[in-house]
Scaffold this active site. Structure first.
Site, short mmCIF file in Angstrom:
data_model
loop_
_atom_site.label_atom_id
_atom_site.label_comp_id
_atom_site.label_asym_id
_atom_site.label_seq_id
_atom_site.Cartn_x
_atom_site.Cartn_y
_atom_site.Cartn_z
N GLY A 57 0.81 -1.21 0.00
CA GLY A 57 0.00 0.00 0.00
C GLY A 57 0.84 1.26 0.00
N THR A 58 0.43 2.24 -0.76
CA THR A 58 1.01 3.59 -0.78
C THR A 58 -0.11 4.53 -1.18
OG1 THR A 58 1.57 3.40 -3.11
CG2 THR A 58 3.27 2.75 -1.57
N THR A 59 -0.11 5.79 -1.00
CA THR A 59 0.88 6.73 -0.49
C THR A 59 0.24 7.46 0.69
OG1 THR A 59 1.85 6.99 -2.70
CG2 THR A 59 2.23 8.78 -1.15
#
Length: 288
Positions: A57-59
């Site tokens: 997962g990002t951001t």
């Protein structure tokens, strides 16, 4: 608390840390210990295959404003070249005056931040007082460091901690932001904003242009979502607002009243405004 109570590690020493209590009684339940044999399972000597077997997962972005601080995150999780999730939550309230955002291996990151929230609640129940913000930052630093064996195999977790410091002399500067590296090193952001994750470079560039000291909450929320939009424009692992499916970034604001999740309706309004402004600017430049 009696001498034979399992909450005591040895006579005279009460375990105010839930993690240490768990390590003493059931160490196999702690995240890093469950991934000791990951290299053999993935056939990888350096963890290069780990990024393809677990969603990432990002951001995450964090912005301080006059009288508080906020943290926001996009909703996309990727697994190698696949889109693992369109609506993952990456921002969590951890106690009354703090919240954390997560980037990295999704499953381990969510587990870490939930354990961190339990740590804070457990400490307050045992000691009778909540941890200070610095105490929370140090506690999370140790938890990230404890994840190092898994991080070396490709399952890194990089959180951002934000909070309202009730002990701050100036309420307008009570919003604090702490970022971490993969080995648990902590760094407090003194310039009012930060970003982590694969889109952080683009988000920080956007924030650098938009941020100004002394902004109010409404402006801070707008530039946080705008920076996530800019990150999604250049980073395939960062998801922008999905108007078709009704998926928008999530955010938490923290001030003297405590931590509060921003209503989806407000986030939708801001996101649609950003898209409309960008569309108008694009059409204007095309017609020039």
């Amino acid at each position: 608390m009696t001498a034979g109570d399992p909450m005591r590690l040895h006579p005279g020493h009460a375990l105010s840390s839930f993690t240490e209590h768990l390590r003493a009684l059931a160490p196999e339940l702690l995240g890093p210990n469950r991934f000791a044999a990951l290299d053999g399972a993935t056939g990888s000597s350096g963890g290069t295959g780990a990024k393809d077997i677990a969603p990432h997962g990002t951001t995450i972005v964090a912005v301080s404003y006059r009288g508080g601080v906020l943290i926001a995150g996009d909703r996309r999780a990727t697994q190698g070249n696949l889109l693992a999730s369109r609506d993952m939550d990456k921002v969590y309230i951890t106690d009354t005056f703090s919240a954390a955002g997560i980037a990295g291996t999704a499953g381990m990151a969510v587990e870490l931040v939930r354990l961190f929230a339990v740590e804070l609640e457990h400490y307050e129940k045992i000691e009778g007082v909540p941890l200070t913000f610095d105490g929370k930052a140090n506690k999370l630093s140790k938890m990230v460091r404890d994840n190092l064996p898994a991080a070396l195999q490709g399952l890194a977790v990089v959180p951002v901690l934000v909070g309202y410091d009730e002990r701050a002399g100036d309420p307008d500067r009570a919003g604090r932001i702490v970022s971490y590296d993969v080995v648990g090193g902590r760094s407090e952001e003194r310039f009012g904003y930060t970003a982590v994750g694969s889109g952080s470079m683009f988000a920080k560039t956007s924030l650098k242009k938009l941020y100004a000291k002394g902004i109010d909450q409404a402006r801070a929320l707008r530039i946080a979502l705008e920076s996530l939009y800019d990150a999604s424009d250049d980073d395939t692992a960062t998801g922008g607002p999905d108007l078709l499916r009704g998926i928008y970034p999530t955010a938490v604001v923290i001030d003297a009243e405590g931590a509060l999740e921003v209503p989806e309706s407000r986030l939708e309004e801001i996101a649609r405004g950003i898209v409309a402004d960008r569309t108008a600017a694009q059409e204007g430049s095309a017609g020039a």
